[in-house]
Scaffold this motif. Structure first.
Motif, PDB file in Angstrom:
ATOM      1  N   PRO A   1       0.840  -1.198   0.000  1.00 49.53           N
ATOM      2  CA  PRO A   1       0.000   0.000   0.000  1.00 49.53           C
ATOM      3  C   PRO A   1       0.881   1.256   0.000  1.00 49.53           C
ATOM      4  CG  PRO A   1      -0.626  -1.521   1.773  1.00 49.53           C
ATOM      5  CD  PRO A   1       0.669  -2.004   1.223  1.00 49.53           C
ATOM      6  N   ALA A   2       0.367   2.351  -0.575  1.00 46.24           N
ATOM      7  CA  ALA A   2       1.173   3.565  -0.738  1.00 46.24           C
ATOM      8  C   ALA A   2       1.719   4.086   0.591  1.00 46.24           C
ATOM      9  CB  ALA A   2       0.350   4.656  -1.427  1.00 46.24           C
ATOM     10  N   HIS A   3       0.894   4.039   1.660  1.00 46.84           N
ATOM     11  CA  HIS A   3       1.321   4.620   2.938  1.00 46.84           C
ATOM     12  C   HIS A   3       2.353   3.763   3.669  1.00 46.84           C
ATOM     13  CE1 HIS A   3      -1.787   1.794   4.203  1.00 46.84           C
ATOM     14  NE2 HIS A   3      -1.346   1.897   5.438  1.00 46.84           N
ATOM     15  N   LEU A   4       2.539   2.510   3.213  1.00 47.89           N
ATOM     16  CA  LEU A   4       3.537   1.632   3.828  1.00 47.89           C
ATOM     17  C   LEU A   4       4.685   1.309   2.886  1.00 47.89           C
ATOM     18  CD1 LEU A   4       1.183  -0.997   5.572  1.00 47.89           C
ATOM     19  CD2 LEU A   4       2.408   0.897   6.656  1.00 47.89           C
ATOM     20  N   ARG A   5       4.632   1.829   1.666  1.00 46.56           N
ATOM     21  CA  ARG A   5       5.581   1.400   0.641  1.00 46.56           C
ATOM     22  C   ARG A   5       7.030   1.710   1.019  1.00 46.56           C
ATOM     23  NH1 ARG A   5       3.477   3.937  -3.389  1.00 46.56           N
ATOM     24  NH2 ARG A   5       4.927   5.695  -3.307  1.00 46.56           N
ATOM     25  N   GLY A   6       7.255   2.873   1.590  1.00 47.66           N
ATOM     26  CA  GLY A   6       8.623   3.248   1.928  1.00 47.66           C
ATOM     27  C   GLY A   6       9.266   2.276   2.892  1.00 47.66           C
ATOM     28  N   ARG A   7       8.570   1.976   3.989  1.00 47.99           N
ATOM     29  CA  ARG A   7       9.180   1.097   4.984  1.00 47.99           C
ATOM     30  C   ARG A   7       9.256  -0.351   4.522  1.00 47.99           C
ATOM     31  NH1 ARG A   7       5.140   2.201   9.856  1.00 47.99           N
ATOM     32  NH2 ARG A   7       5.489   4.272   9.002  1.00 47.99           N
ATOM     33  N   LEU A   8       8.268  -0.795   3.693  1.00 51.06           N
ATOM     34  CA  LEU A   8       8.312  -2.177   3.225  1.00 51.06           C
ATOM     35  C   LEU A   8       9.418  -2.383   2.188  1.00 51.06           C
ATOM     36  CD1 LEU A   8       4.506  -3.120   2.957  1.00 51.06           C
ATOM     37  CD2 LEU A   8       6.162  -3.797   4.709  1.00 51.06           C
TER      38      LEU A   8
ATOM     39  N   VAL B   1      11.699   3.306  10.152  1.00 47.72           N
ATOM     40  CA  VAL B   1      10.680   3.949  10.990  1.00 47.72           C
ATOM     41  C   VAL B   1      10.315   5.331  10.447  1.00 47.72           C
ATOM     42  CG1 VAL B   1      10.180   4.862  13.295  1.00 47.72           C
ATOM     43  CG2 VAL B   1      11.400   2.680  13.046  1.00 47.72           C
ATOM     44  N   PHE B   2      11.300   6.069   9.933  1.00 49.01           N
ATOM     45  CA  PHE B   2      11.081   7.474   9.581  1.00 49.01           C
ATOM     46  C   PHE B   2      10.883   7.746   8.098  1.00 49.01           C
ATOM     47  CE2 PHE B   2      13.110   8.004  13.749  1.00 49.01           C
ATOM     48  CZ  PHE B   2      12.237   8.938  14.319  1.00 49.01           C
ATOM     49  N   ILE B   3      11.155   6.787   7.217  1.00 49.72           N
ATOM     50  CA  ILE B   3      11.153   7.088   5.780  1.00 49.72           C
ATOM     51  C   ILE B   3       9.779   7.483   5.259  1.00 49.72           C
ATOM     52  CG2 ILE B   3      10.802   4.688   4.995  1.00 49.72           C
ATOM     53  CD1 ILE B   3      12.884   5.377   2.762  1.00 49.72           C
ATOM     54  N   ASP B   4       8.701   6.928   5.838  1.00 53.00           N
ATOM     55  CA  ASP B   4       7.345   7.308   5.423  1.00 53.00           C
ATOM     56  C   ASP B   4       6.805   8.483   6.225  1.00 53.00           C
ATOM     57  OD1 ASP B   4       6.764   5.591   3.265  1.00 53.00           O
ATOM     58  OD2 ASP B   4       6.466   3.914   4.627  1.00 53.00           O
ATOM     59  N   LYS B   5       7.519   8.892   7.268  1.00 57.74           N
ATOM     60  CA  LYS B   5       7.102  10.044   8.069  1.00 57.74           C
ATOM     61  C   LYS B   5       7.827  11.314   7.631  1.00 57.74           C
ATOM     62  CE  LYS B   5       6.100   7.209  12.154  1.00 57.74           C
ATOM     63  NZ  LYS B   5       6.438   6.932  13.573  1.00 57.74           N
ATOM     64  N   LEU B   6       9.153  11.261   7.569  1.00 51.89           N
ATOM     65  CA  LEU B   6       9.943  12.429   7.187  1.00 51.89           C
ATOM     66  C   LEU B   6      10.073  12.568   5.674  1.00 51.89           C
ATOM     67  CD1 LEU B   6      12.878  12.197   9.783  1.00 51.89           C
ATOM     68  CD2 LEU B   6      10.720  13.451   9.973  1.00 51.89           C
ATOM     69  N   GLY B   7       9.961  11.458   4.966  1.00 46.71           N
ATOM     70  CA  GLY B   7      10.095  11.490   3.516  1.00 46.71           C
ATOM     71  C   GLY B   7      11.505  11.202   3.040  1.00 46.71           C
ATOM     72  N   ARG B   8      11.626  10.870   1.761  1.00 45.70           N
ATOM     73  CA  ARG B   8      12.912  10.476   1.190  1.00 45.70           C
ATOM     74  C   ARG B   8      13.866  11.680   1.093  1.00 45.70           C
ATOM     75  NH1 ARG B   8       8.548   7.326   1.684  1.00 45.70           N
ATOM     76  NH2 ARG B   8       7.990   6.097  -0.154  1.00 45.70           N
ATOM     77  N   ARG B   9      13.318  12.823   0.741  1.00 46.27           N
ATOM     78  CA  ARG B   9      14.143  14.012   0.481  1.00 46.27           C
ATOM     79  C   ARG B   9      14.835  14.517   1.746  1.00 46.27           C
ATOM     80  NH1 ARG B   9      14.403  18.525  -3.202  1.00 46.27           N
ATOM     81  NH2 ARG B   9      14.473  20.498  -2.060  1.00 46.27           N
ATOM     82  N   LEU B  10      14.107  14.604   2.865  1.00 43.42           N
ATOM     83  CA  LEU B  10      14.703  15.100   4.111  1.00 43.42           C
ATOM     84  C   LEU B  10      15.799  14.152   4.603  1.00 43.42           C
ATOM     85  CD1 LEU B  10      14.873  17.098   6.400  1.00 43.42           C
ATOM     86  CD2 LEU B  10      12.938  15.947   7.515  1.00 43.42           C
ATOM     87  N   LEU B  11      15.568  12.844   4.483  1.00 41.99           N
ATOM     88  CA  LEU B  11      16.597  11.885   4.874  1.00 41.99           C
ATOM     89  C   LEU B  11      17.873  12.085   4.058  1.00 41.99           C
ATOM     90  CD1 LEU B  11      14.399  10.528   6.578  1.00 41.99           C
ATOM     91  CD2 LEU B  11      15.107   8.329   5.637  1.00 41.99           C
ATOM     92  N   MET B  12      17.715  12.401   2.774  1.00 37.14           N
ATOM     93  CA  MET B  12      18.882  12.624   1.927  1.00 37.14           C
ATOM     94  C   MET B  12      19.626  13.909   2.308  1.00 37.14           C
ATOM     95  SD  MET B  12      19.425  10.138  -0.144  1.00 37.14           S
ATOM     96  CE  MET B  12      20.548  10.915  -1.297  1.00 37.14           C
TER      97      MET B  12
ATOM     98  N   PRO C   1      12.558  15.096  -6.120  1.00 37.37           N
ATOM     99  CA  PRO C   1      11.192  15.310  -5.645  1.00 37.37           C
ATOM    100  C   PRO C   1      10.877  14.426  -4.435  1.00 37.37           C
ATOM    101  CG  PRO C   1      11.156  13.804  -7.489  1.00 37.37           C
ATOM    102  CD  PRO C   1      12.601  14.192  -7.275  1.00 37.37           C
ATOM    103  N   GLU C   2       9.807  14.758  -3.736  1.00 41.85           N
ATOM    104  CA  GLU C   2       9.334  13.923  -2.634  1.00 41.85           C
ATOM    105  C   GLU C   2       8.294  12.925  -3.162  1.00 41.85           C
ATOM    106  OE1 GLU C   2       9.333  11.890   0.058  1.00 41.85           O
ATOM    107  OE2 GLU C   2      10.364  13.675   0.805  1.00 41.85           O
ATOM    108  N   THR C   3       8.384  11.677  -2.740  1.00 40.32           N
ATOM    109  CA  THR C   3       7.497  10.631  -3.260  1.00 40.32           C
ATOM    110  C   THR C   3       6.651   9.960  -2.181  1.00 40.32           C
ATOM    111  OG1 THR C   3       9.266   8.986  -3.046  1.00 40.32           O
ATOM    112  CG2 THR C   3       9.065  10.108  -5.175  1.00 40.32           C
ATOM    113  N   LYS C   4       6.811  10.318  -0.918  1.00 38.38           N
ATOM    114  CA  LYS C   4       6.137   9.597   0.162  1.00 38.38           C
ATOM    115  C   LYS C   4       4.618   9.745   0.057  1.00 38.38           C
ATOM    116  CE  LYS C   4       5.878  13.190   3.724  1.00 38.38           C
ATOM    117  NZ  LYS C   4       6.058  13.510   5.138  1.00 38.38           N
ATOM    118  N   GLY C   5       3.919   8.643   0.338  1.00 34.22           N
ATOM    119  CA  GLY C   5       2.470   8.650   0.442  1.00 34.22           C
ATOM    120  C   GLY C   5       1.702   8.729  -0.858  1.00 34.22           C
ATOM    121  N   ARG C   6       2.372   8.744  -2.009  1.00 40.78           N
ATOM    122  CA  ARG C   6       1.692   8.863  -3.299  1.00 40.78           C
ATOM    123  C   ARG C   6       1.642   7.498  -3.990  1.00 40.78           C
ATOM    124  NH1 ARG C   6       4.868  13.616  -6.243  1.00 40.78           N
ATOM    125  NH2 ARG C   6       3.272  13.231  -7.843  1.00 40.78           N
TER     126      ARG C   6
END
Length: 436
Positions: free
Chosen positions: A125-132, A297-308, A422-427
């Motif tokens: 699912p989109a909202h879990l894709r980052g962590r999975l 834990v944080f990739i779907d909360k903070l997003g990919r861009r901020l982590l980078m 770009p930011e991709t989280k949650g889409r």
């Protein structure tokens, strides 16, 4: 339903465990192998990097079986490659045969870096894709940690042939992975886009808890370029290609694979004894593991861009300090392991977790395997080049200048993240494919 999705992602991400184990296990054996066959610096570099040559080919061609036979069957074949590679590398007495079996394992690594993130991104699912999807990277670093720990424990037993045991133990997780892969279904998006099997996809979406199955299938069908235009022009995807290629290049010019492959050697250069150097390599694995878990834990909360952004600044600072320590000399080189531990923490929390997630998200369904292959191929050809030249590079310009070069590359990475990423989280994948 979430438990089923988690189970499918976990099993597939075990391909990442084999990926990490196969990548790092050579670090404990490379010096014994150099002595055994009397290798010069260039032959030794080839021996260490030959798996990466296979990885480049596996990444380049891995999208073909992923599209033709499906992500599931491709991953089963990858498990078989790992099994044969581990067994052959452990028992061979010929240098050329050793190169072949290590190259074979590299094919598995390259192909798994395409098929596994593809599968997980398409079933999550989109909202879990980052962590999975990041579980794939988590298992890579777990594999690296277990490889370092295994090398340390086996080396402690003593004996001239302990390196064979270091390489051979991989047959156990390879066999487990092959068996478990038969318990997961096909990717529903692959069934729809490549085979047109809507009923099979519906059953899998029911298993994964998709709320509006008919709407989701309709959205996937409408996203198909082949159905809309009748052909695919890959140059139409120059923006996601640029993003994937650039991120993959920066991932490797950070020096990460050189540090993982040559960790014991780097620590010995910093003044540690052989046993302490191997144990310090275990420390790298532990920190890599812990901070990858934190990134999940944080990739779907903070997003990919901020982590980078966070990772770029951290890597610039730590690589600069490593370079400075080698430049000053013995009085400061005792700090090198500490700086490298902090370096690994920043890498694991940022681009280590982000790369496979981001590349698996930014391409449309029709060309996702192609896009993953482009990004993975770039990543691994850079890794092969850096691993091959690292011993000669440090011999020619010294470790201080080598690590400062890596630091300069991370400055350029930050500019790329700030201006282009770009930011991709949650889409949803279909939304990202349409807008990018």
């Amino acid at each position: 339903m979430k438990n089923r999705v988690f189970y499918f992602a976990l099993v597939v991400s075990l391909g990442g465990f084999l990926f990490g184990f196969d990548t790092a296990v050579i670090s404990g054996a490379e010096q014994a192998i150099q002595v055994l066959w009397g290798l010069d610096v260039f032959s030794h570099g080839l021996t260490v990097s030959i798996a990466l040559v296979g990885t480049v080919l596996g990444a380049f061609f891995g999208g073909i079986p992923s599209d033709t036979y499906g992500r599931k069957y491709t991953l089963i074949g990858i498990g078989i490659l790992y099994f044969i590679s581990a067994l052959g590398s452990a028992i061979t007495t010929d240098w050329y045969a050793f190169l072949f079996f290590r190259w074979l394992g590299g094919l598995g690594v390259g192909a798994s870096s395409i098929a596994a993130p593809l599968y997980i991104s398409e079933i999550a699912p989109a909202h879990l894709r980052g962590r999975l999807v990041a579980m794939f990277q988590f298992n890579i670093v777990l594999g690296i940690l277990i490889a370092f720990l295994s090398n340390y424990l086996i080396a402690d037993l003593g004996g001239v042939n302990m390196w064979r045991w270091m390489l051979g133990v991989e047959i156990v997780p390879a066999f487990v992975f092959i068996v478990l892969m038969f318990t997961v279904p096909h990717s529903p998006r692959w069934l729809i886009i490549k085979l047109g099997k809507l009923e099979g996809a519906k059953k899998i979406f029911q298993m994964t808890g998709e709320k509006d199955i008919e709407s989701k299938i309709n959205e996937i069908q409408q996203s198909s370029v082949l159905q809309a235009k009748g052909k695919i022009r890959y140059w139409d995807y120059k923006k996601p290609i640029f993003l994937a290629v650039t991120l993959a290049i920066f991932n490797q010019v950070s020096g990460i694979n050189a540090i993982i492959y040559y960790a014991p050697r780097i620590f010995e250069m910093a003044g540690l004894g052989k046993s302490s150097a191997l144990l310090s390599s275990v420390g790298i694995g532990v920190i890599n593991f812990m901070f990858t878990l934190l990134a999940i834990v944080f990739i779907d909360k903070l997003g990919r861009r901020l982590l980078m952004h966070i990772g770029s600044f951290g890597l610039i600072g730590t690589l600069s300090m490593v370079a400075y320590s080698f430049h000053v000399g013995p009085d400061r080189m005792t700090s090198v392991p500490i700086y490298l531990f902090i370096y690994i923490a920043f890498f694991a929390f940022s681009q280590g977790a982000v790369i496979w997630v981001f590349i698996s998200e930014i391409f449309p369904n029709d060309v996702r395997a192609f896009g993953q292959s482009v990004g993975s191929f770039t990543h691994w050809i850079m890794a092969a080049c850096i691993a091959a030249i690292f011993p000669a590079l440090t011999a020619q310009i010294g470790p201080a200048n080598t690590f400062m070069l890596f630091a300069c590359m991370m400055v350029l990475q930050w500019v790329f993240v700030f201006l282009y990423m770009p930011e991709t989280k949650g889409r949803s994948l279909e939304d990202l494919g349409k807008t990018l």
